[in-house]
Design a protein around this motif. Sequence first.
Motif, short mmCIF file in Angstrom:
data_model
loop_
_atom_site.label_atom_id
_atom_site.label_comp_id
_atom_site.label_asym_id
_atom_site.label_seq_id
_atom_site.Cartn_x
_atom_site.Cartn_y
_atom_site.Cartn_z
N SER A 243 0.81 -1.22 0.00
CA SER A 243 0.00 0.00 0.00
C SER A 243 0.85 1.27 0.00
N PHE A 244 2.18 1.12 0.10
CA PHE A 244 3.09 2.26 0.05
C PHE A 244 3.67 2.46 -1.35
N ALA A 245 3.30 1.59 -2.31
CA ALA A 245 3.92 1.59 -3.63
C ALA A 245 3.22 2.56 -4.58
N SER A 246 3.88 2.83 -5.69
CA SER A 246 3.36 3.76 -6.69
C SER A 246 2.18 3.15 -7.46
N VAL A 247 1.47 3.99 -8.19
CA VAL A 247 0.34 3.54 -9.00
C VAL A 247 0.82 2.55 -10.07
N HIS A 248 1.94 2.87 -10.71
CA HIS A 248 2.47 1.98 -11.75
C HIS A 248 2.76 0.59 -11.19
N LYS A 249 3.47 0.55 -10.07
CA LYS A 249 3.87 -0.75 -9.52
C LYS A 249 2.65 -1.57 -9.10
N ASN A 250 1.70 -0.93 -8.43
CA ASN A 250 0.52 -1.67 -7.98
C ASN A 250 -0.35 -2.13 -9.14
N SER A 251 -0.38 -1.37 -10.22
CA SER A 251 -1.16 -1.80 -11.38
C SER A 251 -0.56 -3.08 -11.98
N ILE A 252 0.75 -3.19 -11.95
CA ILE A 252 1.41 -4.40 -12.45
C ILE A 252 1.09 -5.58 -11.53
N ARG A 253 1.15 -5.36 -10.24
CA ARG A 253 0.88 -6.43 -9.28
C ARG A 253 -0.58 -6.88 -9.34
N ILE A 254 -1.49 -5.94 -9.53
CA ILE A 254 -2.91 -6.30 -9.67
C ILE A 254 -3.10 -7.17 -10.91
N VAL A 332 2.30 9.07 -2.53
CA VAL A 332 1.62 10.32 -2.23
C VAL A 332 1.70 11.27 -3.43
N ASN A 333 2.88 11.37 -4.02
CA ASN A 333 3.05 12.25 -5.19
C ASN A 333 2.13 11.83 -6.34
N ASP A 334 1.94 10.53 -6.50
CA ASP A 334 1.09 10.04 -7.58
C ASP A 334 -0.34 10.55 -7.50
N LEU A 335 -0.79 10.92 -6.29
CA LEU A 335 -2.17 11.35 -6.09
C LEU A 335 -2.33 12.87 -6.08
N ASN A 336 -1.24 13.59 -6.29
CA ASN A 336 -1.33 15.04 -6.41
C ASN A 336 -2.10 15.39 -7.69
N HIS A 337 -2.85 16.47 -7.67
CA HIS A 337 -3.66 16.85 -8.83
C HIS A 337 -2.83 16.99 -10.10
N VAL A 338 -1.68 17.65 -9.98
CA VAL A 338 -0.85 17.87 -11.16
C VAL A 338 -0.26 16.57 -11.68
N GLU A 339 0.17 15.70 -10.77
CA GLU A 339 0.72 14.42 -11.19
C GLU A 339 -0.35 13.55 -11.85
N ARG A 340 -1.58 13.63 -11.35
CA ARG A 340 -2.67 12.88 -11.98
C ARG A 340 -2.97 13.43 -13.38
N ARG A 341 -2.88 14.75 -13.53
CA ARG A 341 -3.07 15.32 -14.86
C ARG A 341 -2.00 14.81 -15.81
N ASN A 342 -0.74 14.83 -15.36
CA ASN A 342 0.36 14.33 -16.20
C ASN A 342 0.12 12.88 -16.60
N PHE A 343 -0.29 12.07 -15.62
CA PHE A 343 -0.49 10.65 -15.87
C PHE A 343 -1.63 10.42 -16.87
N LEU A 344 -2.74 11.13 -16.69
CA LEU A 344 -3.90 10.94 -17.56
C LEU A 344 -3.66 11.48 -18.97
N GLU A 345 -2.76 12.46 -19.10
CA GLU A 345 -2.39 12.92 -20.43
C GLU A 345 -1.63 11.83 -21.18
N LEU A 346 -0.75 11.12 -20.47
CA LEU A 346 0.05 10.07 -21.09
C LEU A 346 -0.75 8.78 -21.26
N HIS A 347 -1.65 8.51 -20.31
CA HIS A 347 -2.39 7.25 -20.31
C HIS A 347 -3.90 7.53 -20.18
N PRO A 348 -4.51 8.12 -21.19
CA PRO A 348 -5.95 8.42 -21.10
C PRO A 348 -6.78 7.13 -21.03
#
Length: 452
Positions: A243-254, A332-348
């Motif tokens: 639960s301390f891992a990044s969005v990318h890592k947890n998506s792979i594990r899921i 925590v950084n992955d859930l920041n508004h700006v980081e989520r915008r960056n992520f969704l731009e790359l991975h809509p």
Amino acid sequence: KLVVHLQSINVELCSFCVEYNQLKKLHKEVFVPIVEGMDVEHKHYWKNFRKKCKRKILPSRFPLLPTKPLLNDPSTEESYRRKLEDYWNIVLQDFGSLLMNTKVGELLHLPEATQDILADCVMDTAFHDHLSGQPEHYNEEGEAVPEDPTDTRGNIGWLMRSETEARGEVPYVDKTQQFEQFIYEIEAKQGWNLPDDAKNRFVLLFVPGLFSGAYKGVVGYFRDNMKPFKKAGITTQMFDLNSFASVHKNSIRITERIRAILSEEEHKNKQVILVGHSKGGVDCITAISLPENGLLPSKAVAGVICIQSPYAGSPFAKKIAFGQKLRGVRAVNDLNHVERRNFLELHPFDAKVSNIPIVCIITEMTKAKGALRNNIKRLQRQCGVNCDGLVVPEDAIIPDTQVVKLKDIDHANTVFHRLRLANPKHRYQPSNLTVAAFHLLLQSIDSTSTST
């Protein structure tokens, strides 16, 4: 190593490798000083720049450089590779003029021909704002997208605003009334009334949220949510992921976990329903949305229930510029508004195209009480908006999904057996809430399978 592939309009495909130490030096000595110079120059946009730097919070949406992982297991390495790719692509797409700096070619030891192709790619991407004196991360059209990670008031609800403006209508279906009907039936019949064939069709995988590993065994995290399904004989599992891992890592594990479940003889003809709470819901959506995971073509996932998931970000997740190797900082950084915008731009993610039914449960507290009362009070006072203590309702909506809006439920009330201090005897107790969401999702699953 990061393998960069370049393809401009007039030049054939070109590739080169970048060592991590080279990229780290480039980030520190070239990119960050230039970006900080832009920010200082445009003081009308970045207010109190120096004050923000003292708080160690990056003032721009320039991406953080991923740190090298300490472990070398396959999922960690793949997660790290994806993060490096995201970093490079954000720089190329939104800060492309930085790559035209002469120091880039020197630090990366690029041949002159490769530097020319890189310049062509930057020009082809049509990011000319910096050449005219304005940095790329400025928004000429005034779109409601987050630029400053510290602008809490401006960032809240950014995705819903931009989607609503683009479509001219609300970009989701409100299913609150139908959900309430399911709750009423559960209370009237004093039972959950789950369908008998569900145990032969589905496996439920519950995905916990941020930092849940620190307390899930103490406060009965997800215990009541899973109870009705276990009682009905439906295979129900709580995924013990990091639960301390990044969005990318947890998506792979899921993804790995889903494949492992469906490879078992007793589940080979079933589908998985994902139930994610908080960041767990973001991890679930990421798992099904990334093409490299291959979950959409395999039809392994029947549907997703997101409970209070900050899909567009959370005002309480700050972009922290230090301690990237500390446990949980990247998450925590992955859930920041700006980081989520960056992520969704790359991975809509297009929920309609995915053809996977998704139910989003969003909640808010109108009065500050419970374990998260200080957060609720703080956001009401500073921004004049309600939240569940960690997530604002508008930020928990995924476009083109079914949405259930509930009041007077905080972030703990939906998943904890204990610590439900705000409303311990509320009718939306975790078991009832999850079963009602399951019934709502099941209707969509059945109608989708009938139409196809």
